[in-house]
Design a protein around this motif. Structure first.
Motif, PDB file in Angstrom:
ATOM      1  N   PHE A  37       0.862  -1.189   0.000  1.00 43.32           N
ATOM      2  CA  PHE A  37       0.000   0.000   0.000  1.00 43.32           C
ATOM      3  C   PHE A  37       0.892   1.230   0.000  1.00 43.32           C
ATOM      4  O   PHE A  37       2.102   1.130   0.232  1.00 43.32           O
ATOM      5  N   SER A  38       0.278   2.378  -0.272  1.00 48.19           N
ATOM      6  CA  SER A  38       1.071   3.601  -0.192  1.00 48.19           C
ATOM      7  C   SER A  38       0.255   4.692   0.484  1.00 48.19           C
ATOM      8  O   SER A  38      -0.969   4.647   0.517  1.00 48.19           O
ATOM      9  N   ILE A  39       0.976   5.630   1.063  1.00 49.86           N
ATOM     10  CA  ILE A  39       0.330   6.767   1.714  1.00 49.86           C
ATOM     11  C   ILE A  39       0.986   8.042   1.193  1.00 49.86           C
ATOM     12  O   ILE A  39       2.215   8.172   1.233  1.00 49.86           O
ATOM     13  N   VAL A  44      -4.730  10.157   4.904  1.00 46.16           N
ATOM     14  CA  VAL A  44      -5.012   9.204   5.968  1.00 46.16           C
ATOM     15  C   VAL A  44      -5.474   7.891   5.344  1.00 46.16           C
ATOM     16  O   VAL A  44      -6.500   7.844   4.662  1.00 46.16           O
ATOM     17  N   LEU A  45      -4.672   6.859   5.559  1.00 47.12           N
ATOM     18  CA  LEU A  45      -5.060   5.527   5.096  1.00 47.12           C
ATOM     19  C   LEU A  45      -5.412   4.700   6.327  1.00 47.12           C
ATOM     20  O   LEU A  45      -4.667   4.664   7.300  1.00 47.12           O
ATOM     21  N   SER A  46      -6.577   4.045   6.286  1.00 46.59           N
ATOM     22  CA  SER A  46      -6.939   3.167   7.401  1.00 46.59           C
ATOM     23  C   SER A  46      -6.681   1.726   7.039  1.00 46.59           C
ATOM     24  O   SER A  46      -6.888   1.304   5.901  1.00 46.59           O
ATOM     25  N   LEU A  47      -6.241   0.988   8.046  1.00 46.26           N
ATOM     26  CA  LEU A  47      -6.059  -0.444   7.903  1.00 46.26           C
ATOM     27  C   LEU A  47      -7.112  -1.048   8.821  1.00 46.26           C
ATOM     28  O   LEU A  47      -7.060  -0.883  10.033  1.00 46.26           O
ATOM     29  N   VAL A  48      -8.108  -1.702   8.228  1.00 48.02           N
ATOM     30  CA  VAL A  48      -9.209  -2.201   9.037  1.00 48.02           C
ATOM     31  C   VAL A  48      -9.295  -3.716   8.921  1.00 48.02           C
ATOM     32  O   VAL A  48      -9.014  -4.284   7.866  1.00 48.02           O
ATOM     33  N   GLY A  49      -9.643  -4.365  10.003  1.00 44.06           N
ATOM     34  CA  GLY A  49      -9.761  -5.816   9.973  1.00 44.06           C
ATOM     35  C   GLY A  49     -10.045  -6.331  11.369  1.00 44.06           C
ATOM     36  O   GLY A  49     -10.025  -5.570  12.335  1.00 44.06           O
ATOM     37  N   HIS A 222     -14.931   7.885   9.599  1.00 41.45           N
ATOM     38  CA  HIS A 222     -14.831   9.264  10.046  1.00 41.45           C
ATOM     39  C   HIS A 222     -13.470   9.874   9.712  1.00 41.45           C
ATOM     40  O   HIS A 222     -13.370  11.053   9.382  1.00 41.45           O
ATOM     41  N   ILE A 223     -12.424   9.085   9.833  1.00 38.29           N
ATOM     42  CA  ILE A 223     -11.062   9.606   9.799  1.00 38.29           C
ATOM     43  C   ILE A 223     -10.396   9.557   8.418  1.00 38.29           C
ATOM     44  O   ILE A 223      -9.585  10.405   8.082  1.00 38.29           O
ATOM     45  N   SER A 224     -10.731   8.540   7.608  1.00 39.55           N
ATOM     46  CA  SER A 224      -9.837   8.217   6.482  1.00 39.55           C
ATOM     47  C   SER A 224     -10.134   8.926   5.186  1.00 39.55           C
ATOM     48  O   SER A 224     -11.247   9.370   4.934  1.00 39.55           O
ATOM     49  N   ASP A 225      -9.100   8.938   4.345  1.00 37.23           N
ATOM     50  CA  ASP A 225      -9.288   9.253   2.933  1.00 37.23           C
ATOM     51  C   ASP A 225      -9.439   7.952   2.143  1.00 37.23           C
ATOM     52  O   ASP A 225     -10.319   7.803   1.324  1.00 37.23           O
ATOM     53  N   ARG A 226      -8.530   7.020   2.443  1.00 37.00           N
ATOM     54  CA  ARG A 226      -8.607   5.720   1.779  1.00 37.00           C
ATOM     55  C   ARG A 226      -8.598   4.620   2.835  1.00 37.00           C
ATOM     56  O   ARG A 226      -8.161   4.826   3.968  1.00 37.00           O
ATOM     57  N   VAL A 227      -9.065   3.432   2.439  1.00 33.37           N
ATOM     58  CA  VAL A 227      -9.195   2.321   3.382  1.00 33.37           C
ATOM     59  C   VAL A 227      -8.612   1.056   2.760  1.00 33.37           C
ATOM     60  O   VAL A 227      -8.852   0.775   1.581  1.00 33.37           O
ATOM     61  N   ALA A 228      -7.837   0.321   3.568  1.00 34.87           N
ATOM     62  CA  ALA A 228      -7.354  -0.994   3.142  1.00 34.87           C
ATOM     63  C   ALA A 228      -7.944  -2.031   4.089  1.00 34.87           C
ATOM     64  O   ALA A 228      -7.853  -1.888   5.302  1.00 34.87           O
TER      65      ALA A 228
END
Ligand SMILES: Nc1ncnc2c1ncn2[C@@H]1O[C@H](COP(=O)(O)OP(=O)(O)OP(=O)(O)O)[C@@H](O)[C@H]1O
Ligand code: SF4
Ligand SMILES: [Mg+2]
Lengths: 268, 324
Positions: A37-39, A44-49, A222-228
């Motif tokens: 991934f890249s930032i 703001v990139l979120s890592l969700v899981g 709420h926080i992110s621009d992109r999500v992984a």
């Protein structure tokens, strides 16, 4: 398009587990198994899981708290995974981490001033105590705390205030990348909202890039621009926030979104 | 007659020579086959209320200072421990947030379920074993014949919570009290466990008191809701009424604090400040230091509970959005 601030390619972090005793059976746990991934600057990139998927290990590997097994992570043009600790040291100021419990690794007998002054002196950002106090006062006010809090001790503060202080300790260094690992999950709902707003505000005002690690889909939106979206050590889907939440492509992302309890369901 | 009827429950906690109020004037009723949700932030008194119902406060620093807890028509608070055990019998059961702490790590789960059954029913060990298998199947543990010999640490968090539910259901309780049963679980597992509880309720007709800090979980699972703040129920209504006509500023604040997942909100409507600690006395309405609607009388007069519509109670001088 400009070069990303952080570009992670095929990152792997494996742990060897098992006792290796009588049976001599050691096995390998592939906590992070080839993720990329890249930032970009200011993004703001979120890592969700879900629990155990490896998201914290990603953050810990990028800050050298774990050792990468393979892969590269180019930060501002340098591969930070292949640096010695000594080579990494000057980068510590640029890459800062916010933890769920900000004081877990700090000496509870230090005053807030001492806690916040320490990184300032380590990175030689101030010349003397009065300069440090000035900077600490300004940063405490930035995170919504009274400057006088610096004379007090961690146990005198509530969970939300402690996280504000933890955030101050990170922001006082004006980092370029903040890795926030479940920064609000230990807090009460009403306090979570305050701290999420604060993180969002500080990120916008400072333009810092952020990797936001969370299992909380609401906080992520709420926080992110992109999500992984991470599942068992791998990314199943990465995209713009609205795409992920509104037109998820991967079955696991859809399952995750479908599992969120809805507030409206019962409304007639 | 309601299965469970609680009136004016008052609990105090001993701190040095003082007795600080932790639960004040809590009243609610749960009918058969009904699910009541109790929602609020940490320390607001949710769990203590549950423990008081279960009679699990004995030997703790918490005293029951007043009120009644009627279960099937008898006030449990007036009974001796033995009488209480007889009335409650195996008709009330409770599950907790972290199943690992309530399961014994050194015994196989099958043995633990069997013990739970044998505590309340006289039957042979063989019969109890079969009943344990049935229960594991009921809570949808895959491959129960093999899983019955597992140790707790060999199961996932979701499976352990299912085992806890199986143990709680061992004697067909009429009332199940679930204290944050899914808080330690992932959302996908939470969904399965909540669906399981609902399905079991449909089959058995049991009543459930579900305690959660998560308004979403409450709204999906409960027929009615009690919102607690600092030891008091500040709003109580059927779930549909609550969500369509939310009146208490704290309930509204709680809702505003939750980031949405289906649309974008620039800033969350956070409640300012923090919950006062137990030893900080707040005159008037306990919520006034954080309330957007607070006016003069809020700082001096503690509001009583009043109905804003039938079966919708609010403890506030200035309930919001009520078209009077
Ligand atoms: N030092 C270690 N040695 C062995 N295994 C580890 C180590 N650190 C993490 N793990 C394992 O790696 C996997 C990923 O862990 P990680 O902490 O990254 O998960 P997570 O997604 O952050 O989960 P949670 O949300 O529960 O914190 C898990 O199976 C975990 O048990
Ligand atoms: S009584 Fe006053 S302070 Fe309390 S919730 Fe109502 S408006 Fe707010
Ligand atoms: Mg984690």
């Amino acid at each position: 398009m400009t070069r990303p601030l952080l570009e992670v390619r095929e990152l792997r972090t494996y742990f060897s587990i098992g006792r290796g005793g009588f049976m001599r059976r050691k096995s390998v746990l592939k906590a992070v198994d080839g993720i990329s991934f890249s930032i970009h600057e200011g993004e703001v990139l979120s890592l969700v899981g879900e629990s155990g998927c490896g998201k914290s290990t990603v953050g810990r590997t990028l800050t050298q708290l774990e050792t990468a097994t393979a892969g590269t992570a180019m930060f501002d043009g340098r591969d930070i995974l292949n640096l010695t600790h000594a080579e990494f040291r000057p980068l510590r100021r640029d890459i800062q981490m916010i933890f769920q419990d900000p004081f877990a690794s700090l000496n509870p007998r230090l005053s807030i001033e001492q806690m916040l002054a320490e990184p300032l002196f380590i990175h030689r950002l101030v010349r003397d105590r009065s300069e440090a106090r000035e900077r600490i006062a300004a940063t405490l006010e930035l995170v919504g705390m009274d400057a006088k809090s610096m004379n007090r001790y961690p146990h005198e503060f509530s969970g939300g205030q402690r996280q504000r202080i933890g955030i101050a300790r990170v922001m006082i260094l004006t980092p370029r990348l903040v890795i926030a690992d479940e920064p609000v999950s230990a807090l009460d709902v009403s306090i979570q909202a305050q701290v999420l707003n604060l993180i969002k505000q500080l990120q916008r005002d400072s333009g810092v890039s952020m990797l936001f690690i969370s299992h909380d889909l609401g906080a992520v939106r709420h926080i992110s621009d992109r999500v992984a979206v991470m599942y068992r050590g791998a990314l199943v889907e990465t995209g713009e926030k609205r795409q992920i939440f509104e037109t998820p492509r991967h079955a696991y992302t859809r399952k995750l979104l479908d599992s969120i309890p809805r507030l409206e369901k019962r409304i007639a | 007659m309601a299965l469970l009827d609680i009136r004016n429950l008052d609990l105090r906690i001993a701190r040095g020579s003082e007795l600080l109020p932790v639960v004040q004037g809590v009243s609610f009723a749960v009918e058969e086959n009904e699910t009541l949700g109790i929602v609020g932030e940490s320390g607001c008194g949710k769990s203590l209320t549950a423990l008081a119902i279960m009679g699990l406060l004995e030997g703790s620093a918490v005293r029951i200072a007043g009120g009644s807890v009627h279960f099937q028509g008898r006030d449990l608070l007036t009974l001796s421990p033995e009488e209480r055990r007889r009335v409650m019998g195996d008709q009330m059961a409770m599950i907790f947030q972290e199943p690992m702490t309530s399961l014994n790590p050194v015994y196989r789960v099958g043995d633990q379920i069997r013990e739970a059954i044998l505590q309340h029913r006289s039957m042979s060990r063989r019969q109890a074993h079969d009943r344990a298998l049935d229960l594991l199947e009921l809570v949808r543990i895959p491959d129960p014949v093999r899983r019955i010999d597992s140790f707790p640490h060999q199961m996932s968090g979701g499976q352990r919570q299912r085992v806890m539910i199986a143990m709680a259901l061992a004697c067909d309780p009429k009332l199940l009290i679930a204290d944050e049963p899914t808080t330690a679980l992932d959302v996908t597992v939470q969904k399965e466990v909540l669906e399981l509880m609902r399905g079991l309720q449909t089959r058995t007709g049991m009543s459930i008191v579900l305690i959660s800090h998560d308004l979403g979980v409450i709204s999906e699972t409960c027929d009615k809701v009690a919102v607690m703040y600092r030891g008091r129920i500040v709003e109580q209504a059927s779930t549909s009424t609550l969500f369509s006509n939310m009146s208490h500023p704290y309930t509204l604040g709680l809702l505003g604090s939750i980031p949405a997942t289906d649309h974008d909100v620039e800033w969350l409507d956070a409640i300012p400040g923090r919950v006062p600690t137990l030893d900080e006395a707040v005159p008037g309405c306990a919520f006034h230091p954080r309330c957007f609607a607070a006016k003069g009388s809020c700082r001096t007069v503690d509001p009583g509970a009043a109905a804003v519509s039938p079966a919708h109670f609010v403890r506030c001088h200035f309930p919001q959005g009520s078209s009077s």
